[in-house]
Design an enzyme around this catalytic site. Structure first.
Site, PDB file in Angstrom:
ATOM      1  N   ASN A   9       0.875  -1.175   0.000  1.00 49.53           N
ATOM      2  CA  ASN A   9       0.000   0.000   0.000  1.00 49.53           C
ATOM      3  C   ASN A   9       0.907   1.218   0.000  1.00 49.53           C
ATOM      4  O   ASN A   9       1.431   1.614   1.036  1.00 49.53           O
ATOM      5  CB  ASN A   9      -0.899  -0.029   1.242  1.00 49.53           C
ATOM      6  N   LYS A  11       0.146   4.212  -0.537  1.00 46.92           N
ATOM      7  CA  LYS A  11      -0.541   5.426  -0.063  1.00 46.92           C
ATOM      8  C   LYS A  11      -0.258   6.585  -1.028  1.00 46.92           C
ATOM      9  O   LYS A  11      -0.056   6.340  -2.217  1.00 46.92           O
ATOM     10  CB  LYS A  11      -0.140   5.725   1.384  1.00 46.92           C
ATOM     11  N   HIS A  97      -9.672   1.358   4.379  1.00 51.13           N
ATOM     12  CA  HIS A  97      -8.415   1.541   5.115  1.00 51.13           C
ATOM     13  C   HIS A  97      -8.642   2.522   6.270  1.00 51.13           C
ATOM     14  O   HIS A  97      -9.428   3.462   6.150  1.00 51.13           O
ATOM     15  CB  HIS A  97      -7.327   2.073   4.168  1.00 51.13           C
ATOM     16  N   GLU A  99      -7.003   4.948   7.324  1.00 51.98           N
ATOM     17  CA  GLU A  99      -6.798   6.365   6.984  1.00 51.98           C
ATOM     18  C   GLU A  99      -8.025   6.939   6.280  1.00 51.98           C
ATOM     19  O   GLU A  99      -8.363   8.113   6.464  1.00 51.98           O
ATOM     20  CB  GLU A  99      -5.525   6.521   6.136  1.00 51.98           C
ATOM     21  N   GLU A 169      -6.002  -4.768  10.164  1.00 47.00           N
ATOM     22  CA  GLU A 169      -4.940  -3.800  10.432  1.00 47.00           C
ATOM     23  C   GLU A 169      -5.260  -3.043  11.713  1.00 47.00           C
ATOM     24  O   GLU A 169      -6.030  -2.066  11.672  1.00 47.00           O
ATOM     25  CB  GLU A 169      -4.834  -2.804   9.283  1.00 47.00           C
ATOM     26  N   GLY A 175       1.988   2.248  10.650  1.00 47.27           N
ATOM     27  CA  GLY A 175       2.973   3.312  10.530  1.00 47.27           C
ATOM     28  C   GLY A 175       3.605   3.723  11.850  1.00 47.27           C
ATOM     29  O   GLY A 175       4.250   4.764  11.930  1.00 47.27           O
ATOM     30  N   SER A 215       2.901  -2.201  10.342  1.00 51.69           N
ATOM     31  CA  SER A 215       4.344  -2.259  10.611  1.00 51.69           C
ATOM     32  C   SER A 215       4.965  -3.631  10.321  1.00 51.69           C
ATOM     33  O   SER A 215       5.864  -4.070  11.045  1.00 51.69           O
ATOM     34  CB  SER A 215       4.634  -1.815  12.050  1.00 51.69           C
TER      35      SER A 215
HETATM   36  P1  PGA Z   1       2.486   0.205   7.620  1.00 47.92           P
HETATM   37  O1  PGA Z   1       1.064   0.476   6.916  1.00 47.92           O
HETATM   38  O2  PGA Z   1       2.993  -1.102   7.074  1.00 47.92           O
HETATM   39  O3  PGA Z   1       3.331   1.363   7.213  1.00 47.92           O
HETATM   40  O4  PGA Z   1       2.236   0.135   9.074  1.00 47.92           O
HETATM   41  C1  PGA Z   1       0.154  -0.562   6.680  1.00 47.92           C
HETATM   42  C2  PGA Z   1      -1.072  -0.015   6.000  1.00 47.92           C
HETATM   43  O5  PGA Z   1      -1.463   1.130   6.304  1.00 47.92           O
HETATM   44  O6  PGA Z   1      -1.698  -0.683   5.157  1.00 47.92           O
END
Ligand code: PGA
Length: 252
Positions: A9, A11, A97, A99, A169, A175, A215
């Site tokens: 992803n 983003k 997601h 976000e 998630e 993140g 992560s």
């Molecule tokens: P990350 O993000 O691996 O940077 O924690 C995962 C995601 O948001 O899908």
């Protein structure tokens, strides 16, 4: 047999030139490994067609959008409808997601509509769910994830459900460098699979892929992916570096 999947992803990262270079690198590295896992790159919609060109026909690396409109074609300025994505032969779309939920106000009800739009258009949704930190602290994560899963997916037919990939998630792990332990991931994945089994039957529950995200790095992927109900991962930060991403794919 359910598939192992490792989906990047990206983003809203990378310029077009950088994204094409990254796709090229992933393609080259992917061609050098043997894996049964499906490899997916989730990029900015604008970049999907040029990335597809870089990957070439029949590539083992697939692409995904990161969102779609809750509406069809029409007077919806700035939106990209599911059938528009499908007409550009984009196979996957990430939906729900965290976000999108927290920064753009997407509710379970909106996500439900998007999942349906995606499936109607012939896209394969990667549906995300997961609890924020306070909910995990309160120990009510199963209750919240149950509502997310039920609202978005329980109106689907059995045939539709089998086309959905679920990504668990935990928001506190996205993140942040904090990862759910392999056992925490397994417990939630088994719980999600049990919800699917109750509604759609054991066979369907057994067929669907449930990815872990939050992560994931090459240093922790093998342990998490090694759990019986974890079928790969949705990878944010670590998917922005080709060799790190491919090292994660190797763990699936
Ligand atoms: P990350 O993000 O691996 O940077 O924690 C995962 C995601 O948001 O899908």
């Amino acid at each position: 047999m359910r598939k192992n999947i490792v989906a990047g992803n990206w983003k809203s990262n990378k310029t077009l030139t950088q994204a094409l270079a990254l796709a090229e690198e992933v393609k080259t590295l992917a061609s050098q490994i043997t894996t049964e896992a499906e490899i997916i790159l989730g990029a900015t919609s604008l970049y999907l067609l040029p990335i597809k060109k870089v990957l070439g026909e029949g590539s083992k690396v697939k692409i995904s959008a990161q969102n779609t409109s809750a509406y069809g074609q029409g007077a919806f300025t700035g939106e990209i409808s599911a059938d528009q994505l499908a007409s550009a032969e984009i196979p996957y779309v990430i939906l729900g997601h965290s976000e999108r939920r927290t920064l753009f106000g997407e509710t379970d009800d909106i996500i439900q509509v998007k999942v349906k739009q995606a499936l109607n258009a012939g896209l394969l949704p990667i549906f995300c769910c997961g609890e924020p930190f306070e909910i995990r602290q309160a120990g009510t994560q199963n209750d919240l994830v149950k509502i997310q899963v039920e609202t978005a997916l329980f109106g689907l037919s059995d045939e539709e459900m089998r086309k959905v990939v679920i990504a668990y998630e935990p928001v506190w792990a996205i993140g942040t460098g904090l990862t759910a332990s392999a056992q925490q991931a397994q417990d939630m994945h088994a719980f999600i699979r049990s919800l699917i089994a109750i509604k759609f039957g054991k066979e369907t529950a057994h067929e669907i892929s449930i990815l872990y995200g939050g992560s994931v790095k090459s240093s922790n992927a093998a342990e998490i992916f090694g759990m019986p109900d974890v079928d790969g991962g949705l990878i944010g930060g670590a998917s922005l570096v080709a060799d790190e991403f491919i090292n994660i794919v190797k763990c699936a």
